[in-house]
Design an enzyme around this catalytic site. Structure first.
Site, PDB file in Angstrom:
ATOM      1  N   GLU A 134       3.537   1.288   3.040  1.00  8.31           N
ATOM      2  CA  GLU A 134       4.407   2.264   2.864  1.00  8.31           C
ATOM      3  C   GLU A 134       4.199   3.434   3.988  1.00  8.31           C
ATOM      4  O   GLU A 134       3.054   3.946   3.702  1.00  8.31           O
ATOM      5  CB  GLU A 134       4.897   2.874   1.499  1.00  8.31           C
ATOM      6  N   LEU A 194       0.808  -1.126   0.130  1.00  9.08           N
ATOM      7  CA  LEU A 194       0.016  -0.182   0.111  1.00  9.08           C
ATOM      8  C   LEU A 194       1.045   1.361   0.144  1.00  9.08           C
ATOM      9  O   LEU A 194       1.587   1.562   1.202  1.00  9.08           O
ATOM     10  CB  LEU A 194      -0.997   0.047   1.230  1.00  9.08           C
ATOM     11  N   ASP A 195       0.732   2.006  -1.113  1.00  8.62           N
ATOM     12  CA  ASP A 195       1.599   3.326  -1.220  1.00  8.62           C
ATOM     13  C   ASP A 195       1.259   4.208  -0.422  1.00  8.62           C
ATOM     14  O   ASP A 195       0.037   4.732  -0.138  1.00  8.62           O
ATOM     15  CB  ASP A 195       1.621   3.733  -2.585  1.00  8.62           C
ATOM     16  N   ASP A 216      12.088   2.574   6.549  1.00  7.20           N
ATOM     17  CA  ASP A 216      12.786   3.356   5.870  1.00  7.20           C
ATOM     18  C   ASP A 216      13.917   3.796   6.815  1.00  7.20           C
ATOM     19  O   ASP A 216      15.156   4.234   6.490  1.00  7.20           O
ATOM     20  CB  ASP A 216      12.108   4.732   5.469  1.00  7.20           C
ATOM     21  N   ASP A 217      14.010   3.806   8.236  1.00  3.37           N
ATOM     22  CA  ASP A 217      14.975   4.145   9.234  1.00  3.37           C
ATOM     23  C   ASP A 217      16.107   3.176   8.841  1.00  3.37           C
ATOM     24  O   ASP A 217      17.130   3.654   9.065  1.00  3.37           O
ATOM     25  CB  ASP A 217      14.198   3.959  10.550  1.00  3.37           C
ATOM     26  N   ILE A 277      16.405   5.104  -5.336  1.00  6.18           N
ATOM     27  CA  ILE A 277      17.107   5.450  -6.343  1.00  6.18           C
ATOM     28  C   ILE A 277      16.611   6.313  -7.309  1.00  6.18           C
ATOM     29  O   ILE A 277      17.285   7.393  -7.595  1.00  6.18           O
ATOM     30  CB  ILE A 277      17.321   3.910  -7.277  1.00  6.18           C
ATOM     31  N   HIS A 290      16.880   1.654   6.122  1.00  5.35           N
ATOM     32  CA  HIS A 290      17.463   2.090   4.967  1.00  5.35           C
ATOM     33  C   HIS A 290      18.372   3.306   5.039  1.00  5.35           C
ATOM     34  O   HIS A 290      19.415   3.441   4.731  1.00  5.35           O
ATOM     35  CB  HIS A 290      16.775   2.555   3.924  1.00  5.35           C
TER      36      HIS A 290
END
Length: 581
Positions: free
Chosen positions: A281, A243-244, A306-307, A381, A309
């Site tokens: 997400e 889910l975006d 994300d943390d 990216i 990453h």
């Protein structure tokens, strides 16, 4: 065949089906709904006219053969004969592979991607996560500007091609996850506002007014998005959905849309008798998303982390701009905190945001597999000015270290296509808007955004230039050449270890122990009997692991197990996985 559409604002609704025009009648049982019958079979074109206006595609269209602005087409899902019985493949123990259909191969189709699934089997991943497939303008794009949330982008092959892809994936043992976008729809081909209150100005998102999840009419809007999600899982036999940007789903109702959706997906899983899952997400760092509903959470099955990453990226690259600022102050400490606590921001102050952010994750209630860990993603990216991968700036040794930390971490690992062989191709932002004004607005916006960070205009790839997409396609000759072949072998080795070593499948965050030396640039952690150490510095490092009897399971460079002093001597830009004996 029965046709129906929700159009509460209309006084008249007319069905245009093949060569027949027929007025629909109000459904006396459902407020705002219109229904009627017409002869139609698989492939029959149709649309709806509201109050004698233009003929518009069905909001619940299953196929848009002529693109987002064209007529809808009937899809008979019963026509496809599924070849492979599938019991499902759940998320625990998974290794995901994020794949963009339009650049995974030069052909850019689902059928062409299906021909390359053998590579993923050999790699050892368990699930393919497809980036969005809903129709969008033109042929090529990321897919996040899609409309018609039940349909498959026709240049990718349409509905039948997706079924063939899923069938083939299941045949070789791979689960399939689809990235869906509920927080906004693209500007082209978005006719939902003509049909009803699908959007509300009560809330705003980065894309404008928000999807209506809590204003008048929101019951039907919520049913629209939930129905789409269930249709992907049911009609295409998918195993899960990503889910975006769920933080942009603004909902003030007592039962949040995400809780309602997770409940519906769990019910469908019981009905079809196979595991189904939802991955969010989210940049909220709110553990309620992945806490069970019975414990007061929303009940989603996992979320991107994300943390992890950001901490790993700053440790590998030394970058400190933007949201990396908070992690770059002490990246090794940030990495240790995420390895043992899940989130880095768990109520701490975020300089990037100028406020406190997140809340602690209860490690006794939330398994680590509910957090996805990754070194690279399409966002991290593609949202760089030139779409450069880590392989453009890091040595193979540092890439191997990043892979080791991701694939032996307590989190569910996810790779981005091509990462596994250190692809030399970039992955840039590209569009194919057919509206010249919109195309120019996107081009100017992209250049303006990066000009504010010091990039010259001519250095920013033109999203509308076909060459931008061409540059972003994977080069399938690379995996057989060095240094790509060595990196690929390393990824295969690590994924195999994750599958065969029980300690690497343990989702208990409370059992993870980490140590580091930021000045010497080494990081090490323990999961049961497994020890993993990386040296991101150029010089050899002496790492006090404290184990006296250990066996090397995998090493990027030749390395001996720790001696009687318990110290591991690790070459520069290298990594090792050991097991205590």
């Amino acid at each position: 065949m029965q046709f129906e559409v929700w159009a509460p604002l209309a006084d008249r609704v007319t069905l245009h089906c093949a060569d027949v025009t027929r007025a629909l009648e109000r459904d006396t049982r459902r407020s705002g709904w219109w229904t009627g019958e017409a002869e139609a079979t698989d492939g029959t074109r149709y649309g709806f006219a509201l109050d004698d206006g233009p003929v518009l595609p069905d909001p619940r269209s299953r196929r848009q053969p002529d693109g987002p602005d064209g007529l809808s087409a009937v899809v008979d899902h019963e026509r496809y004969a599924w070849r492979v019985p599938w019991a499902g493949r759940g998320l625990p123990g998974a290794v995901l592979y994020e794949l963009h259909v339009g650049t995974y191969t030069r052909e850019g189709t689902l059928d062409a991607a299906a021909e390359r699934l053998g590579h993923l089997v050999d790699l050892g991943v368990t699930h393919v996560e497809l980036m969005p497939l809903c129709p969008f303008p033109g042929t090529h794009g990321w897919g996040y500007e899609g409309v018609s949330l039940w349909a498959v982008h026709e240049p990718y092959g349409g509905p039948e091609a997706l079924k063939r892809f899923v069938d083939r994936a299941h045949e070789v043992g791979l689960g399939v996850v689809l990235d869906v976008v509920h927080n906004h729809l693209g500007p082209s081909g978005n006719y939902l506002p003509a049909f009803g209150p699908y959007f509300t100005d009560r809330h705003h998102t980065p894309w404008g007014v928000a999807v209506n999840l809590d204003a008048p009419g929101s019951d039907e809007v919520r049913a629209y998005f939930a129905g789409s999600a269930l249709a992907w899982l049911r009609d295409y036999r998918l195993d899960g959905l990503r889910l975006d940007a769920v933080h942009a789903l603004r909902d003030t109702r007592a039962c949040h849309f995400l809780e309602e959706l997770s409940s519906a997906v769990d019910a469908l899983a019981e009905e079809v008798e196979r595991p189904l899952f939802l991955i969010a997400e989210s940049d909220l760092n709110d553990p309620r998303l992945i806490t069970r509903r019975a414990q007061g959470g929303y009940g989603l099955h996992a979320q991107w982390n994300d943390d992890f990453h950001h901490a790993l990226h700053t440790a590998l690259t030394g970058e400190s701009q933007g949201y990396y600022e908070d992690f770059a102050r002490d990246p090794f400490a940030a990495l240790a905190k995420t390895f043992t606590g899940g989130y880095f921001h768990d109520g701490t102050y975020s300089t990037f945001r100028g406020r406190g952010h997140g809340r602690p994750l209860d490690r006794t209630r939330v398994s680590a597999h509910r957090l996805l860990g990754y070194t690279q993603t399409h966002d991290q990216i593609g949202n760089r000015a030139q779409g450069d991968r880590l392989s453009a700036s890091l040595s193979p040794g540092l890439l191997a270290c990043g892979a080791a930390l991701t694939l032996t971490s307590p989190f569910t690992p996810m790779l981005f296509m091509g990462e596994e062989w250190a692809a030399g191709t970039p992955w840039q932002f590209f569009t194919d808007h057919t509206d010249p004004e919109l195309a120019e607005a996107v081009r100017r916006g992209r250049r303006r955004e990066f000009a504010e960070h010091g990039w010259a205009e001519e250095e920013i790839p033109d999203p509308q230039d076909p060459a931008t997409r061409e540059r972003s396609c994977l080069d399938w000759s690379e995996p057989t050449r060095e240094p790509h072949a060595r990196v690929l072998a390393w990824y295969r080795k690590l994924i195999a270890l994750r599958r065969t070593q029980p300690d690497l499948s343990d989702p208990d965050l409370a059992e993870v122990r980490a140590a580091h030396d930021g000045q010497a640039r080494w990081f090490a952690f323990r999961r049961g009997d497994i020890r993993v150490a990386v040296n991101l510095g150029r010089e050899p490092a002496a790492i006090p692991l404290g184990v006296h009897r250990a066996r090397v399971l995998a090493a990027w460079e030749p390395v001996a197990a720790p001696g009687p002093d318990g110290v591991l001597r690790l070459p520069g830009e290298s990594c090792v996985v050991l097991t205590q004996e």
